[in-house]
Write a protein that holds these residues in place. Structure first.
Motif, PDB file in Angstrom:
ATOM      1  N   ALA B 137       0.832  -1.213   0.000  1.00 55.17           N
ATOM      2  CA  ALA B 137       0.000   0.000   0.000  1.00 55.17           C
ATOM      3  C   ALA B 137       0.866   1.262   0.000  1.00 55.17           C
ATOM      4  O   ALA B 137       0.372   2.357   0.281  1.00 55.17           O
ATOM      5  N   GLY B 138       2.156   1.103  -0.282  1.00 54.79           N
ATOM      6  CA  GLY B 138       3.016   2.279  -0.374  1.00 54.79           C
ATOM      7  C   GLY B 138       3.766   2.609   0.906  1.00 54.79           C
ATOM      8  O   GLY B 138       4.475   3.615   0.982  1.00 54.79           O
ATOM      9  N   GLY B 139       3.621   1.747   1.947  1.00 58.69           N
ATOM     10  CA  GLY B 139       4.282   1.994   3.225  1.00 58.69           C
ATOM     11  C   GLY B 139       5.630   1.298   3.329  1.00 58.69           C
ATOM     12  O   GLY B 139       6.242   0.924   2.325  1.00 58.69           O
ATOM     13  N   THR B 140       6.067   1.104   4.563  1.00 56.47           N
ATOM     14  CA  THR B 140       7.417   0.553   4.770  1.00 56.47           C
ATOM     15  C   THR B 140       7.419  -0.611   5.756  1.00 56.47           C
ATOM     16  O   THR B 140       8.415  -0.877   6.429  1.00 56.47           O
ATOM     17  N   THR B 141       6.295  -1.318   5.875  1.00 58.35           N
ATOM     18  CA  THR B 141       6.195  -2.434   6.811  1.00 58.35           C
ATOM     19  C   THR B 141       5.426  -3.572   6.149  1.00 58.35           C
ATOM     20  O   THR B 141       4.535  -3.304   5.348  1.00 58.35           O
ATOM     21  N   CYS B 142       5.787  -4.822   6.502  1.00 56.81           N
ATOM     22  CA  CYS B 142       4.892  -5.935   6.182  1.00 56.81           C
ATOM     23  C   CYS B 142       4.354  -6.433   7.510  1.00 56.81           C
ATOM     24  O   CYS B 142       5.122  -6.875   8.361  1.00 56.81           O
ATOM     25  N   TYR B 143       3.053  -6.319   7.695  1.00 59.23           N
ATOM     26  CA  TYR B 143       2.452  -6.717   8.975  1.00 59.23           C
ATOM     27  C   TYR B 143       2.280  -8.231   9.079  1.00 59.23           C
ATOM     28  O   TYR B 143       2.146  -8.769  10.176  1.00 59.23           O
ATOM     29  N   ALA B 144       2.268  -8.910   7.929  1.00 62.02           N
ATOM     30  CA  ALA B 144       2.041 -10.360   7.940  1.00 62.02           C
ATOM     31  C   ALA B 144       3.317 -11.119   8.306  1.00 62.02           C
ATOM     32  O   ALA B 144       3.252 -12.183   8.912  1.00 62.02           O
ATOM     33  N   ASP B 145       4.464 -10.579   7.931  1.00 63.35           N
ATOM     34  CA  ASP B 145       5.718 -11.300   8.153  1.00 63.35           C
ATOM     35  C   ASP B 145       6.454 -10.734   9.364  1.00 63.35           C
ATOM     36  O   ASP B 145       7.568 -10.241   9.265  1.00 63.35           O
ATOM     37  N   THR B 146       5.797 -10.791  10.509  1.00 61.70           N
ATOM     38  CA  THR B 146       6.404 -10.389  11.786  1.00 61.70           C
ATOM     39  C   THR B 146       6.220 -11.570  12.735  1.00 61.70           C
ATOM     40  O   THR B 146       5.436 -12.475  12.434  1.00 61.70           O
ATOM     41  N   PRO B 147       6.897 -11.598  13.900  1.00 62.02           N
ATOM     42  CA  PRO B 147       6.718 -12.736  14.811  1.00 62.02           C
ATOM     43  C   PRO B 147       5.251 -12.946  15.209  1.00 62.02           C
ATOM     44  O   PRO B 147       4.816 -14.074  15.409  1.00 62.02           O
ATOM     45  N   GLU B 148       4.480 -11.866  15.295  1.00 66.11           N
ATOM     46  CA  GLU B 148       3.062 -12.011  15.665  1.00 66.11           C
ATOM     47  C   GLU B 148       2.144 -12.055  14.443  1.00 66.11           C
ATOM     48  O   GLU B 148       0.947 -12.255  14.580  1.00 66.11           O
ATOM     49  N   GLY B 149       2.691 -11.813  13.269  1.00 66.67           N
ATOM     50  CA  GLY B 149       1.856 -11.697  12.076  1.00 66.67           C
ATOM     51  C   GLY B 149       1.086 -12.971  11.775  1.00 66.67           C
ATOM     52  O   GLY B 149       1.615 -14.074  11.888  1.00 66.67           O
ATOM     53  N   GLN B 150      -0.180 -12.833  11.409  1.00 69.90           N
ATOM     54  CA  GLN B 150      -1.008 -13.986  11.057  1.00 69.90           C
ATOM     55  C   GLN B 150      -0.814 -14.250   9.570  1.00 69.90           C
ATOM     56  O   GLN B 150      -1.357 -13.535   8.734  1.00 69.90           O
ATOM     57  N   ASN B 151      -0.044 -15.281   9.259  1.00 68.51           N
ATOM     58  CA  ASN B 151       0.318 -15.503   7.857  1.00 68.51           C
ATOM     59  C   ASN B 151       0.035 -16.927   7.396  1.00 68.51           C
ATOM     60  O   ASN B 151       0.716 -17.472   6.547  1.00 68.51           O
ATOM     61  N   ARG B 152      -1.014 -17.500   7.960  1.00 66.22           N
ATOM     62  CA  ARG B 152      -1.392 -18.860   7.599  1.00 66.22           C
ATOM     63  C   ARG B 152      -1.702 -18.995   6.105  1.00 66.22           C
ATOM     64  O   ARG B 152      -1.534 -20.059   5.523  1.00 66.22           O
TER      65      ARG B 152
END
Lengths: 159, 329
Positions: B137-152
């Motif tokens: 979306a033009g930002g600087t983070t991936c929220y899915a690929d973090t230790p808590e990210g829900q990436n099932r």
């Protein structure tokens, strides 16, 4: 923008903003509140109406797109004297509990029976796959649809 | 948030491809081509994306329908998934495309959803769709690929800041059939092979396809090369209806003299693009489509997969689907 439709056989029109969905036009401009707003993203199917012979989620269709087309809503099933066989059979089988899924469920069922008056259980399940019911577990709904198909076939044979 | 509300936009309803392409060219990045609307209205209602100008393609008759051509078929981009699923021509020649179309979403969505929209739809990563300022979306983070990210439901291959996957059921089938995507813009028409139509984050993190502002996907052409071969399509999802694939698989195979002489296979929802399984194709060509070959194919398919925290299950899932595609098609 002016949107002109044929709704349940009658010409209807309304002046709506371009971003108006067909569901909103039916409910808020034409006072046809049978089709319901549920999930708003095409998951639940309670907004289902028939446009030109196919079932659609009216929450995901712009009213402008239905301009000049034919729409059937749940209000088009019964007349003032009698219920549609599907509605009678839903009542008889106790197919609905809270009833919120009813308008969409009945419209999807009608769309199926219009094309296939003698469906198998599998075909009914398939046709109703886009309509969620959180009360009943679907068994009585499926039985009611098959039963209604039989009644409609018999009526046709007698006419 | 109030429901069934969208921000105001200007609506254009052209009746010819020429007018639509002209409009999209003039509007540039403000223009949004509207096909079936199932993905688009979802974005607009969540207000995670907005455009000032929508070009509704539904009035363009030449974009609809399935036509036979000299060496195959041409499917208009606005042809609905229901029409494709029930087309005798597609069922007879390209069964996997009919099957894949029939496994999309729900009857209502297939009745309005188009093949063009199905291949152009955006990814389902919930962080992205929720409107967070992720890389895509033009930002600087991936929220899915973090230790808590829900990436099932995220990727096994091709992670590059973004770990989102292709959600399309028809895309792997089109890659397998070596379909050609017909794109028009102000400069004319071009054809892009399905395999190159889809792009990953390493090429452009904000797009899923090669389409740029002003481009319109008008048709999909499929030559008879794989017509009538042995097909396999299977989609595994949490729910049998409406849901997007956890993994899907499509394959076309020609068996001559008891051995696989030609094969193409692709998997969806394991990478940002439909993943062509060339390694499987190489491993099995020349072998009989039996249990032993299937086992080797399954192992080859998952080599190099890099799971995230919650999607390890996709590895044996893909392995099994590949096995079945070889053994049961």
């Amino acid at each position: 923008m002016l949107v002109e439709l044929k709704v349940n056989g009658e010409p209807r029109s309304a002046d709506v903003p371009p971003e108006t969905t067909l569901l909103k036009m039916l409910r808020e401009y034409l006072n046809l509140t049978g089709a319901k707003l549920g999930c708003d993203v095409g998951d639940c199917g309670t907004c289902t109406v028939i446009v030109d012979g196919v079932s659609v989620n009216s929450c995901l269709m712009l009213a402008a797109r239905a301009n000049g087309h034919e729409v059937t809503t749940i209000e088009g099933l019964a007349n003032s004297n009698e219920l549609h066989p599907l509605q009678e059979k839903f009542e008889e089988h106790g197919a609905l509990q809270c009833g919120f899924c009813g308008p969409g469920m009945l419209i999807s069922a009608k769309n199926l029976l219009d094309k296939n008056p003698d469906p198998t259980v599998f075909e009914v399940r398939d046709a109703l796959a886009g309509n969620l019911c959180r009360c009943t577990g679907y068994t009585k709904i499926i039985e009611a649809v098959i039963d209604a198909g039989r009644v409609m076939n018999a009526e046709q044979a007698n006419s | 948030m109030s429901k069934d509300m969208m921000r105001a936009f200007e609506l254009y309803q052209p009746e010819s491809v020429e007018n639509a392409v002209g409009l999209l060219g003039r509007l540039g990045s403000d223009g949004w081509a509207l096909a079936g609307g199932n993905d688009t209205l979802d974005w607009f209602k969540d207000r995670a994306k907005y455009t000032s100008s929508v070009v509704d393609l539904s009035g363009i008759e030449s974009l609809k329908g399935i036509r036979e051509t000299a060496d195959g078929i041409e499917i208009g981009a606005l042809t609905t998934l229901t029409e494709i699923e029930s087309s005798p021509l597609i069922q007879e020649r390209f069964g996997i495309l009919a099957q894949a179309s029939g496994r999309v979403a729900s009857p209502q969505i297939r009745n309005t959803g188009t093949i063009g929209g199905n291949v152009c739809q955006d990814t389902r990563c919930w962080y992205y769709r929720y409107g967070l300022d992720c890389y895509r979306a033009g930002g600087t983070t991936c929220y899915a690929d973090t230790p808590e990210g829900q990436n099932r439901e995220h990727c096994l291959w091709g992670a590059d800041r973004c770990v989102a996957v292709t959600p399309s059921d028809t895309a792997p089938a089109l890659v397998v059939l070596d379909a050609r995507m017909v794109i028009q813009n102000g400069e004319g028409e071009r054809e892009v092979p399905a395999e190159e139509f889809f792009i990953g984050p390493e090429i452009d993190i904000e797009r899923m396809t090669v389409l740029e502002a002003g481009d319109l996907l008008t048709a999909i052409r499929i030559s008879n090369e794989w017509s009538g071969s042995r097909f396999y399509f299977e989609k595994v999802a949490d729910r049998n209806t409406w849901d997007f694939p956890l993994v899907n698989i499509a394959s076309a195979m020609v068996v001559e003299g008891g051995v696989i002489s030609r094969i193409r296979m692709a998997a969806g929802a394991v990478q940002c693009v439909p993943r062509r399984l060339t390694v499987v194709e190489e491993v099995v060509t020349g072998s009989a489509p039996d249990e032993e070959t299937a086992a080797l194919a399954g192992q080859a398919a998952v080599r190099g997969a890099i799971p995230l925290n919650y999607n390890h299950f996709k590895i044996p899932l893909l392995e099994n689907l590949v096995k079945r595609a070889i053994r049961d098609s």
